[in-house]
Design an enzyme around this catalytic site. Sequence first.
Site, PDB file in Angstrom:
ATOM      1  N   ASP A 267     -24.195  12.459   7.369  1.00 47.42           N
ATOM      2  CA  ASP A 267     -24.093  12.866   8.769  1.00 47.42           C
ATOM      3  C   ASP A 267     -25.389  12.576   9.526  1.00 47.42           C
ATOM      4  O   ASP A 267     -26.475  12.526   8.943  1.00 47.42           O
ATOM      5  CB  ASP A 267     -23.799  14.369   8.866  1.00 47.42           C
ATOM      6  CG  ASP A 267     -22.351  14.643   9.245  1.00 47.42           C
ATOM      7  OD1 ASP A 267     -21.555  13.686   9.278  1.00 47.42           O
ATOM      8  OD2 ASP A 267     -22.012  15.815   9.500  1.00 47.42           O
TER       9      ASP A 267
ATOM     10  N   LYS B  29     -22.249  12.084  13.434  1.00 46.37           N
ATOM     11  CA  LYS B  29     -21.505  12.815  14.457  1.00 46.37           C
ATOM     12  C   LYS B  29     -22.499  13.695  15.193  1.00 46.37           C
ATOM     13  O   LYS B  29     -23.090  14.604  14.623  1.00 46.37           O
ATOM     14  CB  LYS B  29     -20.390  13.676  13.861  1.00 46.37           C
ATOM     15  CG  LYS B  29     -19.317  12.871  13.139  1.00 46.37           C
ATOM     16  CD  LYS B  29     -18.132  13.732  12.757  1.00 46.37           C
ATOM     17  CE  LYS B  29     -17.249  14.038  13.939  1.00 46.37           C
ATOM     18  NZ  LYS B  29     -16.588  12.853  14.493  1.00 46.37           N
TER      19      LYS B  29
ATOM     20  N   MET C  43     -24.322  24.545  19.378  1.00 50.34           N
ATOM     21  CA  MET C  43     -23.872  23.473  20.289  1.00 50.34           C
ATOM     22  C   MET C  43     -23.674  23.984  21.717  1.00 50.34           C
ATOM     23  O   MET C  43     -22.713  23.627  22.393  1.00 50.34           O
ATOM     24  CB  MET C  43     -22.583  22.836  19.758  1.00 50.34           C
ATOM     25  CG  MET C  43     -22.728  22.228  18.376  1.00 50.34           C
ATOM     26  SD  MET C  43     -21.158  21.710  17.637  1.00 50.34           S
ATOM     27  CE  MET C  43     -20.465  23.301  17.147  1.00 50.34           C
TER      28      MET C  43
END
Length: 252
Positions: free
Chosen positions: A36, A58, A170
């Site tokens: 990742d 990602k 996030m």
Amino acid sequence: MKPGKVYLIGAGPGDVELMTLKAVRLLGEADVVLLDDLVNREVLRFVAPDAQIIEVGKRGGCKSTAQLSIHALMLEHAQAGSIVARLKGGDPFVFGRGSEEMQCLVAAGVAVEVVSGVTAGVAVPAALGIPLSHRDCARSITFVTGHACNDGTVNWRGLAGTGGTLVIYMGIANLAQIVAQLLAADLPPALPAAAIQHGTLPQQRSVVTTLAELPAAVQAHGIGSPAIVIVGEVVGMAITQSIKHEIFEAQS
């Protein structure tokens, strides 16, 4: 042909020394590593020299590998008999789509094992000396994604009423809207809040301020993703003198 297997491995929040011993061992045994974007590249020193490393990054707001493409890669290599390390930042089962990947593998009859990692929502606040719980002021902890702020799936009013610590993953891109909803839900404007970027890494940066002032402080000091946002009385316990990382104290 030997049967393949996929390990869904949590690489931790960034600091390579926060990886588990099991994760390190399995990286050394893997034939293929699906890596990742948020994983610290220092972990590659644990990978076998002849292992195939495939970037499947990602990251919010950037070009990313489609999730279905990641599923296809896991299946392709595992069904060819390879040991696959699917290495993900933090913990695979905490906002990491690890559950989707496990379901895909199980449905295809591929052996899979989850190797937990230290999630950023725990380790990053600790890097500033912020406890998530405290018996005097925080008896509950809520982990929530701020990525879905605008689609109505997060009940910010309900979360504001828990009286505990909010840990928001996030959330930087939607921070102004999140804070507005929390204030509208009657959280005190002076409630301590923090945003921490690149937590546990040498380039860690943070702002420690109040809920009402957090969006402006984040913007003023250029705090961006990846970052963790913490809201609650426990933020007032942040260590601001002995910590090595740069900390900005926004003025009231």
